[in-house]
Design an enzyme around this catalytic site. Structure first.
Site, PDB file in Angstrom:
ATOM      1  N   GLU A   1     -24.216  10.595   0.448  1.00  0.00           N
ATOM      2  CA  GLU A   1     -23.448  11.737  -0.029  1.00  0.00           C
ATOM      3  C   GLU A   1     -22.273  12.018   0.905  1.00  0.00           C
ATOM      4  OE1 GLU A   1     -27.705  13.143   0.187  1.00  0.00           O
ATOM      5  OE2 GLU A   1     -26.779  11.169   0.179  1.00  0.00           O
TER       6      GLU A   1
ATOM      7  N   ARG B   1     -38.131   9.779   7.824  1.00  0.00           N
ATOM      8  CA  ARG B   1     -39.316  10.536   7.415  1.00  0.00           C
ATOM      9  C   ARG B   1     -40.299   9.743   6.566  1.00  0.00           C
ATOM     10  NH1 ARG B   1     -35.114  14.186   7.391  1.00  0.00           N
ATOM     11  NH2 ARG B   1     -35.241  15.676   9.088  1.00  0.00           N
TER      12      ARG B   1
END
Length: 182
Positions: A107, A70
């Protein structure tokens, strides 16, 4: 968005961020910036705010470096406004030619980021841009890539920063400018 105040622009950006519970896995609150891209006024507002920040704080910037994927959407628009080049940091194996890479933790696993060897030169002054800062793994890897290339990181830009995950701490000494903190 000429004539609009910074707070009006920010409100427009915030209104165009959607939240999805339990995506991509249970317990995660996903912040979706896609509606910003769909709404031309919101996208203009976001780029206006980034441009304002960079012009005020980093007038010497020479390149905008966007993170996969993005950062590729916001970065070229900002670079064009600033009159500077745009460079890609991609996931490993996506760029042709000689590359430089850095491994990092996410994560939910491990990954590698890479840049074409000749994309950024020693001493070039850059800003990094991405859509979201969570734990800081991806932006940290991009900063490490810039160090390997001996470029000067002026700062990091994100649309959304998830404050409770302390990603900005991981990026020190680099500063982070986020449009929205949640």
């Amino acid at each position: 968005m000429a004539g609009s105040s910074s707070s009006e622009k920010l409100d427009l950006v915030v209104q165009n961020i959607r939240q999805f519970h339990d995506f991509p896995s249970k317990g995660i609150l996903f912040r979706d910036v896609c509606p910003i891209l769909k709404e031309p006024k919101a996208l203009t507002a976001a780029i206006d705010l980034f441009e304002e920040h960079v012009r005020q704080n980093y007038p010497q910037v020479e390149l905008v470096v966007g993170l996969d994927a993005r950062g590729f959407l916001f970065g070229p628009l900002l670079a064009q406004r600033l009159g500077v080049g745009f460079v890609l940091v991609r996931k490993k194996g996506k760029l042709p030619g000689p590359t430089v890479s850095v491994a990092y933790s996410l994560e939910y696993g491990k990954a590698e980021a890479e840049i074409q060897e000749d994309a950024v030169g020693p001493g070039q002054k850059i800003v990094l841009i991405d859509d979201l800062l969570a734990t800081g793994g991806t932006l940290w890897a991009a900063c490490e890539l810039m160090k390997k290339q001996q470029a000067e990181v002026l700062g990091c830009l994100v649309v959304v920063e998830i404050k409770e995950l302390n990603g900005a701490e991981r990026l020190k000494p680099y500063s982070v400018f986020s449009l929205v903190q949640s």
